[in-house]
Structures are given as structure tokens and as C-alpha cells.
Write a protein that holds these residues in place. Structure first.
Motif, PDB file in Angstrom:
ATOM      1  N   ARG A 303       0.817  -1.213   0.000  1.00 19.50           N
ATOM      2  CA  ARG A 303       0.000   0.000   0.000  1.00 19.50           C
ATOM      3  C   ARG A 303       0.852   1.266   0.000  1.00 19.50           C
ATOM      4  NH1 ARG A 303      -5.376  -0.062   2.641  1.00 19.50           N
ATOM      5  NH2 ARG A 303      -6.247  -2.153   2.405  1.00 19.50           N
ATOM      6  N   VAL A 329      -2.211  -5.068   5.364  1.00 21.11           N
ATOM      7  CA  VAL A 329      -3.611  -4.728   5.625  1.00 21.11           C
ATOM      8  C   VAL A 329      -4.482  -5.258   4.494  1.00 21.11           C
ATOM      9  CG1 VAL A 329      -5.262  -2.879   6.055  1.00 21.11           C
ATOM     10  CG2 VAL A 329      -2.905  -2.683   6.899  1.00 21.11           C
ATOM     11  N   ARG A 330      -5.460  -6.085   4.873  1.00 23.26           N
ATOM     12  CA  ARG A 330      -6.441  -6.605   3.931  1.00 23.26           C
ATOM     13  C   ARG A 330      -7.816  -6.056   4.304  1.00 23.26           C
ATOM     14  NH1 ARG A 330      -2.513  -7.946   0.703  1.00 23.26           N
ATOM     15  NH2 ARG A 330      -1.535  -9.979   0.988  1.00 23.26           N
ATOM     16  N   PRO A 331      -8.815  -6.195   3.420  1.00 18.81           N
ATOM     17  CA  PRO A 331     -10.142  -5.644   3.739  1.00 18.81           C
ATOM     18  C   PRO A 331     -10.746  -6.177   5.028  1.00 18.81           C
ATOM     19  CG  PRO A 331      -9.997  -6.166   1.402  1.00 18.81           C
ATOM     20  CD  PRO A 331      -8.743  -6.695   2.031  1.00 18.81           C
ATOM     21  N   ASP A 332     -10.444  -7.440   5.395  1.00 24.22           N
ATOM     22  CA  ASP A 332     -11.033  -8.006   6.613  1.00 24.22           C
ATOM     23  C   ASP A 332     -10.151  -7.849   7.838  1.00 24.22           C
ATOM     24  OD1 ASP A 332      -9.114  -9.708   5.608  1.00 24.22           O
ATOM     25  OD2 ASP A 332     -10.157 -11.539   6.202  1.00 24.22           O
TER      26      ASP A 332
END
Length: 542
Positions: A303, A329-332
Motif C-alpha cells: 500500500r 492490511v487486507r479488507p477483513d
């Protein structure tokens, strides 16, 4: 004229025999009983402290069986309730100093409740041990029940906390080679059998005065040590899959403490800088692979372009594949990951930490614990991985276990048996300051090296980083809170140890054998009570 008449006789009441005062009759024995229990309680605390003193960084591994010899004398022929009490005190003497690092920055709110809980979980098998001391050869069954207790602590509560396993205090000495045969449970069995056998030997010589019945206790005390010596050939050290030159980078952190994450850019820059410096120092020497620590980049390189460019620059300078810890960092939710970065290619593989640390990376029962302290919200919301990923780094197939995971037998075994020939342990101990935590974890790494027959590369953000050979020898190590780089030619091994081939079977065989002995002892005790034939040696003071 007043007074009694001259002829009056003085009436003298006859002397009545006085009954001895019942209270005075019972007070002295009760006082002696309380004193006995108090002295035994102090002895239990001291015995647990002896086991703590056997743990690294001290090399006094032999103190552990001495502590269990004292515990044997305290538990013999006691009731289960007394066994639990003395065992819990023994656990406090062991766990309170062992886990002091958990409170170095947050205070006793984490340290003391955790120590008390672990001590109670030590008391549980001690209650069972007290019951089986009435069986013939009780020291064997007692050692098996201790293993059962360690198994319990490895699973409960909150996914388990096996930090106080006896094996982790034995990276030196005669018990270490047993790790290659039966892993950490076999070492625990050997240490406790020696201690309980020694305790029974002392009891027979000094208390029951039965010197002619010493052969079996002597064998119980000595055979585990002899087995450790005999197991030395089982510790494989040959490079059956070749050799590689590996580097472990310790970039260091600006300062210790819980605000480590606030320093994340500085920490990444430190590791980039130390890697580029190493590249300049090596000259024409070629590295095969490089290991950075856990949290070396708490800035997600997927990112953040600046972080990715800094990492790519370091990888290009060292011209070797680099595995580094990063928060992805992932969406969940975030992952505590290790990323494999190839020079000229970029990220090619990722390992996600599977065994997360409760009250750190996750917060069980967050709403409940928030009632006692708002600091629970500092715990993370990390998502665990589900795959024992192995990185292909040239000739090396690198199994990965991240920091806290190294304490869990099954997690390490799954990673190693996934086709590995080298084991890497990226770790971050910066949040525990200058405590003994890092040395305790290094001892675990040494046990794992012997248990799985693998070279272990430990890369820590702030220390201690180390290179460990498959026989548990530490060839290089760093200091704390200093930038450093370790470079060494190390053996690759793909052979599996007996411990790997047997897996969980030795542990669960010991657990079920100990529980079977407990059932037999309970049945016999019930029959004795129903027949009115309580053992004459039962302790009335608990």
C-alpha cells in the motif's frame, strides 16, 4: 455481738477433680499442624523457584530435577486438595519470576493474573500426582501426569500458553538430545522422572528408612540422564541437502516500549540501512538468503510506495532474496506476515502468522476485559493465517515460525514437515525491553533445532538474533538493542528426526497412560474408603 455462733461448724466443700482443659489439649497439635503446612508451603514456593533458576539465561539446567525432588516429598501421600494447593504454590514460585517480562511496560495487570492462572494449571496435575503417589512406582505415573499438565496448558485458555514447558529450560545439559526422539514432552518426562525418583530416594533413606529398597528409585533418577547421553547419535548435523550462506539482519529500534509501532518508519529505515551496510562490507562475497525480523516493516509495502522502494533498494544492494516481517492490511483486517522479496522481481510469496498472541495481536473477550482496563483496546485485531508456507530461497527451503509461534509444538512441526531444510524465526522482542524474555525464546529456538534437525536462523528487531546449528549450538548471537548482522555458512538438512516421524504420538501416549494411572488410583482409594481401610500414612493436615 455479731458473727456466727461459736458452735457453728465451717462447711468446706469437697474438692472436685478438675477435667483437663480441652482447648489446651488440642491447641498444641493444631499449632504444630499449622506450622507444618506453612513450612511445606514455603518449600513448595522454593521448589518452584529452583525450576525457574534452571531456565536460561542461566546454565543451571540441573536445578530443575532438584526442584521436582522437593515437590515429590511435598506431594507424597497427600490428598488431592493438598496436592493442588502445594502444586499451585510451586507454580507461583516458577511462573511469577518466569513471566515477569509480561509486565515490564504494562505493570502487574497482565503479569500477575497470567502467572496466577498458569500456577493454577500447574496445581491441577499436582493434585493428580498426589493421588497416584499411593501406587507402586508412583514416580513413573507422576512424571506422565506432569506431561499431561503441560499438554493442558498448551491448549487452554485462549489457545494455550506453553511458555513454561520444562523442555524450554533445557537447551544445555544431558536432556537436550531427547528432543530429537520425542520432542518437548519427552524432555519434560525425563526431567520430572529424575526429580521424582530422587525425591523418592530421599524419602526412603531419611523418612521411611528403607535403604534396601533403593534400586528402583535410583534407576528412575539416573536412567533419564543416561537416555539423554545415549540419544546423542540421534542428533543429526550433516548437511544432507547442501549448504548456504545466510545473513540475519538486526536493524534495532529507536527505543524500547509499547510505542514500537509508532516508530515503524524508523525501524524499516534501520533494517534497510544495516542491509546496505552489510552489502558494502561483504564485497564480492555472495549471500544465498537474508532474514529480516518480524515487524521489520510495519508499513504495508503493498500500500505504501515509499516502503516498497526502500525494501527494493536494500534487496538490490544485497543481491539475495530477503524474507522480512511486515504488517499487511487486507479488507477483513491486518495480517502479521513474512514477505519473500526477490531481487529484480519484488514480492513473490507470503507467510501469515498462524498462532496469534492473545492480549497482544488479538483480544479475547474484549468487552469483558474492558470492564477492568481500557488498555485492552491497545490489543490488535489481526487475522490468523492457515497455511504452513515454506519459502524457496535458492537451494534453501525455509520453514517459517514467527516469534510466539516457536513455543507451539504443532505449529513448528507443520512448518518443518512441509518440505523444509532450514528454519527461520523472525521475531520482535522490543516491547519487552531488557528482560529475560528474549533469552527464554532463544532457548526454545535451540530446542527446536535439535527436535527437528534443522539449522535455525533467528532474526530479531532489537535482539537477540542468532545462528543455531542442528545440534543446538549457538555459533553467533547479537546483543540487545544494537544494530548487527550475522553471516554464516550453514548446513541444510531435509532428513526427519524420530520426533518428527512420531509426531504427537509420544505426547498423547504419555497423557493417556498418566490418566489411566490416575483412574486406577482413584478406584483403589474409593474401595479402601468403603472398606474403612484408609491408608495409615494419610496426612491429616492436608
Amino acid at each position: 455481738m455479731s458473727g456466727p455462733p461459736p458452735y457453728a461448724e465451717r462447711v468446706v466443700a469437697p474438692a472436685v477433680p478438675q477435667e483437663p482443659d480441652v482447648a489446651s489439649r488440642t491447641e498444641a497439635p493444631a499449632r504444630r499442624g499449622r506450622l507444618t503446612v506453612a513450612l511445606r508451603s514455603l518449600a513448595a514456593l522454593a521448589a518452584g523457584a529452583l525450576v525457574f533458576l534452571s531456565v536460561p539465561p542461566r546454565p543451571t539446567w540441573w536445578l530443575a530435577p532438584v526442584g521436582f525432588a522437593v515437590l515429590a516429598l511435598l506431594l507424597h501421600d497427600r490428598r488431592a486438595r493438598a496436592g493442588f494447593g502445594y502444586g499451585t504454590l510451586f507454580g507461583l514460585g516458577f511462573m511469577v519470576p518466569l513471566l515477569a517480562w509480561t509486565g515490564v511496560f504494562v505493570g502487574p495487570i497482565a503479569w500477575l493474573p497470567l502467572s496466577a492462572l498458569e500456577a493454577a494449571l500447574v496445581g491441577a496435575p499436582c493434585a493428580a500426582i498426589a493421588v497416584v503417589t499411593r501406587l507402586r512406582g508412583w514416580y513413573l505415573w507422576a512424571a506422565l501426569l506432569w506431561v499431561a499438565g503441560e499438554t493442558l496448558r498448551a491448549y487452554v485458555p485462549f489457545g494455550g500458553f506453553p511458555w513454561g514447558k520444562l523442555a524450554f529450560g533445557q537447551p544445555e545439559g544431558l536432556y537436550l538430545p531427547l528432543a530429537a526422539l520425542g520432542g518437548t514432552p519427552l524432555i519434560a518426562f525425563a526431567v520430572t522422572l529424575t526429580g521424582f525418583g530422587l525425591g523418592e530416594l530421599v524419602r526412603r533413606v531419611l523418612i521411611t528408612r528403607a535403604p534396601r529398597a533403593l534400586v528402583i528409585p535410583v534407576l528412575a533418577a539416573v536412567l533419564p540422564l543416561a537416555a539423554g547421553v545415549a540419544a546423542i547419535p540421534a542428533v543429526g548435523t550433516d548437511a544432507d541437502a547442501g549448504e548456504v550462506t545466510v545473513a540475519a539482519i538486526q536493524g534495532n529500534v529507536p527505543r524500547a516500549g509499547l510505542d514500537f509501532n509508532a516508530q515503524r518508519r524508523a525501524v524499516l529505515d534501520n533494517h534497510v540501512k544495516r542491509t546496505e551496510q552489510l552489502a558494502a562490507e561483504l564485497g564480492d562475497t555472495k549471500l544465498d538468503l537474508v532474514i529480516w525480523p518480524e515487524n521489520a516493516s510495519d508499513i504495508d509495502p503493498f500500500r505504501n510506495r515509499d516502503a516498497a522502494e526502500a525494501i527494493a533498494r536494500a534487496v538490490k544492494a544485497i543481491d539475495a532474496p530477503v524474507a522480512f516481517g511486515a504488517v499487511v492490511v487486507r479488507p477483513d483486517g491486518p495480517r502479521n506476515s513474512v514477505i519473500l522479496w526477490e531481487p529484480g522481481v519484488g514480492p513473490v510469496d507470503e507467510y501469515v502468522k498462524r498462532q496469534l498472541q492473545p492480549f497482544g495481536e488479538t483480544m479475547p473477550m474484549r468487552d469483558f476485559f474492558r470492564l477492568f482496563s481500557a488498555t485492552v483496546d491497545r490489543a490488535g485485531t489481526f487475522v490468523p493465517g492457515d497455511e504452513a508456507t515454506v519459502f524457496e530461497m535458492g537451494k534453501a527451503r525455509v520453514a517459517l515460525v514467527t516469534c510466539y509461534e516457536v513455543a507451539f509444538d504443532g505449529v513448528v512441526r507443520e512448518s518443518v514437515l512441509n518440505g523444509s531444510n532450514l528454519l527461520a524465526v523472525p521475531t520482535n522482542n522490543a516491547t519487552f525491553g531488557h528482560t529475560e524474555m528474549t533469552y527464554q525464546q532463544l532457548a526454545m529456538d535451540r530446542i527446536r533445532a535439535v527436535e527437528h534437525g534443522r539449522t535455525v536462523v533467528v532474526a530479531a528487531t532489537s535482539g537477540v538474533s542468532a545462528i543455531i546449528l542442528p545440534d543446538g549450538t549457538v555459533t553467533q548471537r547479537t546483543g540487545l538493542f544494537t544494530p548487527a548482522a550475522l553471516v554464516e555458512r550453514v548446513p541444510l538438512r531435509s532428513a526427519t528426526t524420530m520426533a518428527d516421524r512420531l509426531g504427537v504420538w509420544p505426547e498423547w501416549t504419555m497423557v493417556f497412560a498418566g490418566l489411566a494411572a490416575l483412574v486406577i488410583a482413584l478406584v483403589r482409594g474409593r474401595r479402601s474408603r468403603s472398606a474403612g481401610d484408609m491408608p495409615a500414612t494419610a496426612d491429616t493436615h492436608g
